[in-house]
Design an enzyme around this catalytic site. Sequence first.
Site: not given
Ligand code: HSE
Length: 402
Positions: A11, A127, A129, A182, A196, A200
């Site tokens: 992606t 971190v 996006g 996604g 996750d 970060k």
């Molecule tokens: N899976 C992560 C989120 C993707 O949902 O923020 C971005 O790091």
Amino acid sequence: MINVAVLGYGTIGAGVVEVLTTNADSIEKKAGQRIVVKRILDLRDFPGDPHQDKVVHDYKIIEEDEDIQVVVECMGGLEPAYTFVKTALLQGRSVATSNKELVAKYGAELIGIAEEKKVNFLFEASVGGGIPIIRPLTQCLTADVIEEISGILNGTTNYMLTKMEEEGMAFDEVLKEAQEKGYAELHPEADIEGYDACRKIAILTSLACGKQVDFEDIHTEGITNITAEDFRYAAKMKKCIKLLGKSWNDDGKLYAMVCPMLIDHYHPLAGVKDVFNAIFVHGNMVDDTMFYGRGAGKLPTASAVAADVVDCVKHMGTHIKIIWEQEKRELSDFSSFERKYFVRMPKEISLEEVRKAFGDVEPVKVEGIEETAFVTGAMKESDYHKAADQFDTILNMIRIDE
Ligand code: HSE
């Protein structure tokens, strides 16, 4: 002309190729040179893809191609990403990555190699996006001592909590929807268990203090225990529930944790809905700042990676200094920090019994829910547990962020 190799055509990798090709002309003006994607590394073939002829399956081809100056890593995970990135830096190539596992674990080391080799290792997309947060911390806010970082750092869980709060959707249903869009990681535990967000906040805290904060040291809880009832109580208290990654300085001690928290409706982070992320940063001079945007998704994340590529090109031959030493920064035990707790117990437990254990508490009553629910006074987490251990059943506990 600068040639780029993109590692991983999933992606985000595909998004980076799309951004660099769609905006090639405007990017050329900003970078001062044409940026061309020369090779793409992936195990798969992509018949019919406009870039299929660039796809290679063996990293050696990229390693031995002397015309490649910048490597973009979007493979995710530690290996082989770490080996490929380290090799590229040691060869004198700059690297841009979106890979937070890689940055959280090896960021300090890879920055050190980049400095030695006078190249760059940039990771804005790791971190938040598409949200600019790494540059603000490493460039714009360097005159401040950062006293607090509180972030909604995971798009998937924020999307889920928003849908649960606003539409009463069930946990599994909403997770499936986030995965289809996604946003989610390959393994949903990374999102819903807070892993996750943990990586970060480890990255942000390392940058804020300039030393290595190990993600393994950060107490982490996810959102799997959050229920529809919790949202009804939250609404009654004029609060909302957010999965926060937090780190803060208190009297010279550094704390960090990831967990769902109750925040007031008027808190700047309360209005951050759906897949959006936001990072609230308090500096001792600048006071409160907040950075907001899409924390997950193909093009927002790819936009940040592509901007790092532009920065790498603009700074060919010079290293952009990022202070993040390999020396470990120890975290203080979060259980010694005082805060209030919202607690739900079965209705058979009386407020009198509760007060004997917790001291004075403020009851919270929601019509139609037969339970004993209350907010404690400010107390250390260790004292909370001592009190809670006197009861057989705690239906849920959510920390209150004030
Ligand atoms: N899976 C992560 C989120 C993707 O949902 O923020 C971005 O790091």
